[in-house]
Design a protein around this motif. Sequence first.
Motif, PDB file in Angstrom:
ATOM      1  N   ASP A 573      -2.828  -3.382  -6.241  1.00 18.96           N
ATOM      2  CA  ASP A 573      -3.156  -1.859  -6.235  1.00 18.96           C
ATOM      3  C   ASP A 573      -4.965  -1.677  -5.955  1.00 18.96           C
ATOM      4  N   VAL A 574      -5.138  -1.371  -4.731  1.00 20.07           N
ATOM      5  CA  VAL A 574      -6.736  -2.031  -4.712  1.00 20.07           C
ATOM      6  C   VAL A 574      -7.545  -0.713  -4.933  1.00 20.07           C
ATOM      7  N   GLU A 575      -7.005   0.093  -5.809  1.00 27.35           N
ATOM      8  CA  GLU A 575      -7.745   1.072  -6.997  1.00 27.35           C
ATOM      9  C   GLU A 575      -8.226   0.489  -8.001  1.00 27.35           C
ATOM     10  N   GLN A 577      -7.922  -2.668  -8.468  1.00 29.78           N
ATOM     11  CA  GLN A 577      -8.872  -4.253  -8.180  1.00 29.78           C
ATOM     12  C   GLN A 577      -9.705  -3.572  -8.267  1.00 29.78           C
ATOM     13  N   GLN A 578     -10.985  -2.469  -7.090  1.00 26.03           N
ATOM     14  CA  GLN A 578     -12.018  -1.975  -6.862  1.00 26.03           C
ATOM     15  C   GLN A 578     -13.099  -1.930  -8.372  1.00 26.03           C
ATOM     16  N   THR A 657     -15.643   2.559  -1.288  1.00 26.61           N
ATOM     17  CA  THR A 657     -14.516   2.144  -0.706  1.00 26.61           C
ATOM     18  C   THR A 657     -13.506   2.469  -1.035  1.00 26.61           C
ATOM     19  N   SER A 659      -9.695   4.114  -1.220  1.00 30.12           N
ATOM     20  CA  SER A 659      -8.618   4.345  -3.191  1.00 30.12           C
ATOM     21  C   SER A 659      -7.609   3.901  -2.220  1.00 30.12           C
ATOM     22  N   THR A 660      -6.515   3.422  -2.484  1.00 28.51           N
ATOM     23  CA  THR A 660      -5.100   3.480  -2.539  1.00 28.51           C
ATOM     24  C   THR A 660      -4.361   5.006  -1.672  1.00 28.51           C
TER      25      THR A 660
END
Length: 967
Positions: A573-575, A577-578, A657, A659-660
Amino acid sequence: MPAVSKGDGMRGLAVFISDIRNCKSKEAEIKRINKELANIRSKFKGDKALDGYSKKKYVCKLLFIFLLGHDIDFGHMEAVNLLSSNRYTEKQIGYLFISVLVNSNSELIRLINNGIKNDLASRNPTFMNLALHCIANVGSREMAEAFTADIPKILVAGDTMDSVKQSAALCLLRLNRTSPDLVPMGEWTSRVVHLLNDQHLGVVTAATSLITTLAQKNPEEFKTSVSLAVSRLSRIVTSASTDLQDYTYYFVPAPWLSVKLLRLLQCYPPPEEGAVRGRLTECLETILNKAQEPPKSKKVQHSNAKNAVLFEAISLIIHHDSEPNLLVRACNQLGQFLQHRETNLRYLALESMCTLASSEFSHEAVKTHIETVINALKTERDVSVRQRAVDLLYAMCDRSNAQQIVAEMLNYLETADYSIREEIVLKVAILAEKYAVDYTWYVDTILNLIRIAGDYVSEEVWYRVIQIVINRDDVQGYSAKTVFEALQAPACHENLVKVGGYILGEFGNLIAGDPRSSPLIQFNLLHSKFHLCSVPTRALLLSTYIKFVNLFPEIKATIQDVLRSDSQLRNADVELQQRAVEYLRLSCIASTDILATVLEEMPPFPERESSILTKLKKKKGPGKVPDMEETKKERNSDMNGSTEPASVNSSAVTMSTPSTSTDLLGLGPAPVLNSVAPPSAGGSLLVDVFSDNSPAVASLAPTAEENFSSPRIGSTDVVFDDPAAAVHDADELVDKFVCKNNGVLFENQLMQIGLKSEFRQNLGRMYIFYGNKTSTQFLSFSTAVICQDALKTQLNIQTKQVDPAVDGGAQVQQILNIECVSDFMEAPILNIQFRYGGALQNMSVKLPVTLNKFFQPTEMTSQDFFQRWKQLSAPQQEVQKIFKAKHPMDTEVTKAKIIGFGVALLDMVDPNPSNFTGAGVIHTKNIQVGCLLRLEPNTQAQMYRLTLRTSRETVSQRLCELLSEQF
């Protein structure tokens, strides 16, 4: 009405009906009907000397065939000819045929109107009644225009018979409902009002219905009706059952008229004249006294009529809200019904007492019945009665009994019907906040609420808890201690983890001095729940961890190890991870002072109306939620306001950046999430994918229900065998997409379905997005598009299969290619099946594939438009509809909707600049159908007239249905 002589019996009709009933199959029935239609057609065409009896018989047969479901395309003229007959039975059949089969656009309407005018002028009461009944049954605007000037004259004329006056009053009532702008009373007002004094109670009953409807629209014009209504009501109430012999129903004198008069009086405030007011009070007291008398009959009709009058009288007492004695007596009377064996009476008593509880005069009297209401909550078998009991407990609550009522509601919540749990949760949350003298009790109540019914605790509830805790210094330490203890339970609901993560992240330092709740223990306790939570909750916990770095430097290394782990830095999940990457970097490079500034404690929230109360009002509808101490004004601002925990202050760090929720469809800019404050839960991951305009979303975003205009649909735990039987809010969902191609199609607690579509000529492509709002994977996920009956040949739909597994918090896309073969009426059905938590889920929604999607706009000059308009002048090519505006009549919005419908909006074509005209061509594989439309708004009457002309009748009808629902 004259009796029908033996000679009027139609033997041929009786034989035909008998033949139809004796048919063994549908084919035999159709064969017999076709034979009869051929015979009737030959009789009408060949024999010019048909007598009235034969015409009547054949018209009756045609009417019977129509009622069997067969189309009738001849015989209308013969039916119109019957209107000129002097025989009652022939005229009656003519009017009956016209009322059922002739539409308002018929070419015969002028002949029909002439026949009606002749009968109205005949002064024959039987013929006048037939004519008035026909006008009321047809009720078209054309008839309203033709007869609204004549009917009031008949109504108030001194020589009009009573039966005709009744029909005239009811006919005017019908025309007022269909064409209110065409029923000008003006000069007739006072004479119509005086019909309340008429000696014939049938006339008074009909006139009361008419006056009540007119008074709701123009109360000042009919203000004089109040004294006359009170006078007439007084005569009825004080009369014995033998005085009104013809209008006494099971020993109750004129119950229907009494109810209508009481409803008329509810259109006005209490009478200002002392004598009239005193007389009305006497009437109401008499009705209440009669309710205490023993019944004069054991039959249910007697009690129904008696109680109907009683409940309407109580409604009037509540409406006036000015006589303390009457209000208390009404409350006591309703209290007796709370234990009545009749379920309907208990329901009505609870409902009326909810309203009484909001009156300052009767609130204390209502509170005396608290034990009875609590008992009803526990023992009632009917869920609707239990729901009214919950409403009444909510309405009667004040500071003196709040803790008792909240405790009873919490006890009931554990066994409550699933359909009302969310509403009970909202009410408990509101009462706990409103009457909390000790806020530690409030915190305990809300945590208990989450424990008992966590699945039904909406985001507004836990947002509100956090807001109150942050705003009140005296409860912060207790809240931290309480949530810490609650989190130690082996199984915690995710909402409790959210509240605990937020509060400990802000105020965990207040309990860190106790070895049992040291910083490391707090962290380990929260992190033990991490792997069980959904993505939004994990994001919130990561924000809590970085807050701990600031609050407890001694566990900084432990937290950094967690943030540095592969499960975080390489999270799918990019959120997450970020957040892990940025929080780790922040903890490594920032000094103590910078961390203290960036991660400082949340500032207090400005005080506003609770979002929970707003949601309850929204759920129950306007006027359904009684205010308990004072009337609060509805907020005009956005409900999201500051009712949820906001993002951190201006000094807090923000992440830019995406989010999902990245805008996959290109419908708006990507959202910016605040990385420090907790994220939204539930369906917020999908918000910006499907919204038409994607605003920046605060990290604690509003709920999905607030972001979407689509209706919130209940859980789909029930499995349906027939997909068509489970279609959710089908027409409403399709209507929403008539003038747009993007948006949220469906949403419930498990899933959100969004779509984006594009059409060109007879081809279309639809992208459907299925979003999993839960943290659990959907298994055996499959979809099917169902075209029922004729739709299979009218639309070709090719689908691409989707992945059979949908991860928690993820979404999958499906593409549909659509070809329109011929014009169609129905919409295809999308059926979705999957397994969630071991249970098979099955849901169906209608896809918004409508005929107007295949429009190609066509620009035309004024001359070309009206030339083509005249060419499409056949009756079957035009469809016209007159309807009331459902939305504010805004010119720009109307233009946008017409363009969104698919046609070209033609400027400077219609001579009237207020009107809208459009042109387009429907493209199908088999044929192209040109379409012209004209929309005429009447802002004064708040009505529209929509006219559509195409070369195909079915196309005209369908387009008219679709477009008229948009205004």
